[in-house]
Design a protein around this motif. Structure first.
Motif, PDB file in Angstrom:
ATOM      1  N   UNK A  74       0.626  -1.286  -0.047  1.00  0.00           N
ATOM      2  CA  UNK A  74       0.031  -0.102  -0.162  1.00  0.00           C
ATOM      3  C   UNK A  74       0.854   1.207  -0.050  1.00  0.00           C
ATOM      4  N   UNK A  75       2.221   1.230   0.398  1.00  0.00           N
ATOM      5  CA  UNK A  75       2.765   2.186   0.530  1.00  0.00           C
ATOM      6  C   UNK A  75       3.997   2.432  -0.588  1.00  0.00           C
ATOM      7  N   UNK A  76       5.314   1.896  -0.350  1.00  0.00           N
ATOM      8  CA  UNK A  76       6.086   2.369  -1.433  1.00  0.00           C
ATOM      9  C   UNK A  76       6.074   1.378  -2.833  1.00  0.00           C
ATOM     10  N   UNK A  77       5.353   0.148  -2.715  1.00  0.00           N
ATOM     11  CA  UNK A  77       5.040  -0.560  -3.989  1.00  0.00           C
ATOM     12  C   UNK A  77       3.869   0.219  -4.712  1.00  0.00           C
ATOM     13  N   UNK A 133       6.103  -1.693  10.576  1.00  0.00           N
ATOM     14  CA  UNK A 133       5.388  -1.676   9.170  1.00  0.00           C
ATOM     15  C   UNK A 133       5.943  -0.230   8.804  1.00  0.00           C
ATOM     16  N   UNK A 134       5.149   0.786   9.729  1.00  0.00           N
ATOM     17  CA  UNK A 134       5.285   2.198   9.182  1.00  0.00           C
ATOM     18  C   UNK A 134       6.789   2.450   9.209  1.00  0.00           C
ATOM     19  N   UNK A 135       7.489   2.263  10.040  1.00  0.00           N
ATOM     20  CA  UNK A 135       8.743   2.751   9.985  1.00  0.00           C
ATOM     21  C   UNK A 135       9.637   2.293   8.833  1.00  0.00           C
ATOM     22  N   UNK A 136       9.592   1.033   8.679  1.00  0.00           N
ATOM     23  CA  UNK A 136      10.332   0.323   7.514  1.00  0.00           C
ATOM     24  C   UNK A 136       9.940   0.677   6.156  1.00  0.00           C
ATOM     25  N   UNK A 137       8.549   0.519   5.931  1.00  0.00           N
ATOM     26  CA  UNK A 137       8.114   0.766   4.566  1.00  0.00           C
ATOM     27  C   UNK A 137       8.165   2.217   4.433  1.00  0.00           C
TER      28      UNK A 137
END
Length: 287
Positions: free
Chosen positions: A115-118, A156-160
Motif C-alpha cells: 500500500x505504500x512504496x510498492x 511496518x510504518x517505520x520500515x516501509x
C-alpha cells in the motif's frame, strides 16, 4: 512570485480525505485538469464534484485499489490519453500501521508495503513514459517522518516509509536527466482522521484534549500541521519555482525531529495513567 499551474494535468492518489483531498483541492483552485482516485466510489464522486466547484478545469475520478497494478496502469493511461499527457503525480495513498516483533507476522509488513512504496512504484512506473515523452514531470511522494527518523515502535510504518523515502531519492536521481523531478514529503503530526484512531487506543478516563496535548508536546511549533499546509508544499514542488529540486527529502513536521522517538513512550505513559485513573474511579464507585 506567482505559481501558475493552470495548464497542468495532475494526478492525486488517495484523494477522498485528509492530505489527499486537501492537495486535490489546492490544485483544483489553480484551475488544473485533475485526476483523482481512491477506493470508495461514493465518496470519490462527491469529492470530484467539489473539485469542479473549486475551479478544476476538468476532473477524472476513478475508484481503484492502489495494490492492483493493472488498474493503476489503466487509470494513468486513461488520463494521458484523454488529456494528451500527465504533468504531476502526487502519490498520497496509504496510511500508517503499528505492530511489534511480538505481534506481527511477516506478511503484515509485506501487505503494508504493497500500500505504500510498492503503490508509489506502480504509479511512477505508469506515469514516467508519458512524462519522458514530453521531457517534463513532477512526482511528489507523500511519506512519513518516522521513515526518516525511526521511532522505536510501529515496525511496518517505520520500515516501509523508510523504503518509500529511499525510493523517491533513487528515482529523483535516475529521472532527473529526463527533467522529471521526484521528491519525498515526510509528514509529521498532521491533523487528519488518523488521530481519532490513535485516541481510541486510550482508556476512557483519558480525555481527547489530554491526548492531543500529549501528542503535540514533541512538536516545536506546538500544534498539528494542517493538510492545507502540506498541499502548499505540493503546489511549490509542482511549479516552475522548484526547477532545481530533485531527490530531496523534505520534512513537513513543524520542526519535529529526534523528539519523535519519545512519542511511543509518552503514549504508553498516558495509557498507563489512564488505566490507573480508571481503576481508582472504579474503586471509589464500588466503595
Amino acid at each position: 512570485m506567482h505559481i501558475d499551474l493552470s495548464a497542468k494535468r495532475v494526478i492525486v492518489t488517495g484523494a477522498s480525505r485528509g492530505i489527499g483531498r486537501a492537495t486535490a483541492a489546492a490544485f483544483a483552485r489553480e484551475g488544473v485538469r485533475l485526476a483523482i482516485c481512491s477506493r470508495n466510489p461514493d465518496t470519490l464522486s462527491a469529492v470530484a464534484e467539489d473539485m469542479r466547484v473549486l475551479g478544476a478545469a476538468e476532473v477524472i475520478a476513478v475508484a481503484l485499489d492502489v495494490r492492483n497494478t493493472a488498474a493503476v496502469r489503466a487509470f494513468v493511461n486513461q488520463v494521458a490519453e484523454t488529456w494528451g499527457g500527465v504533468d504531476v503525480l502526487v502519490n498520497n495513498a496509504g496510511q500508517g500501521k503499528g505492530g511489534s516483533l511480538e505481534t506481527l507476522e511477516p506478511e503484515d509488513i509485506l501487505d503494508h508495503a504493497n500500500n505504500i512504496q510498492i503503490a508509489h512504484f506502480r504509479f511512477v512506473q505508469a506515469v514516467v513514459p508519458h512524462m519522458r515523452a514530453q521531457q517534463w514531470g513532477r512526482i511528489i511522494n507523500i511519506n512519513a517522518l518516522a521513515g526518516a527518523l525511526p521511532t522505536p515502535d510501529g515496525i511496518p510504518s517505520v520500515t516501509n516509509r523508510a523504503a518509500g523515502i529511499a525510493l523517491a531519492k533513487l528515482l529523483g536521481q535516475q529521472l532527473a536527466k529526463d527533467n522529471i523531478l521526484v521528491n519525498s514529503l515526510n509528514m509529521g503530526w498532521i491533523d487528519t482522521g488518523q488521530w481519532d484512531r490513535h485516541y481510541k487506543e486510550m482508556p476512557p478516563s483519558i480525555s481527547r484534549e489530554e491526548f492531543l496535548e500529549m501528542v503535540v508536546k514533541v512538536v516545536p511549533l506546538g500544534r498539528f500541521g494542517r493538510p492545507e499546509e502540506v498541499a502548499n508544499v505540493c503546489l511549490f514542488l509542482a511549479s516552475d519555482l522548484a526547477t532545481f529540486l530533485s531527490a530531496a527529502s523534505i520534512d513537513v513536521s513543524g520542526g519535529l525531529q529526534g523528539a519523535i522517538a519519545y512519542y511511543p513512550t509518552l503514549k504508553r505513559e498516558m495509557q498507563e495513567m489512564g488505566l490507573e485513573r480508571q481503576a481508582t474511579l472504579e474503586a471509589a464507585s464500588a466503595a
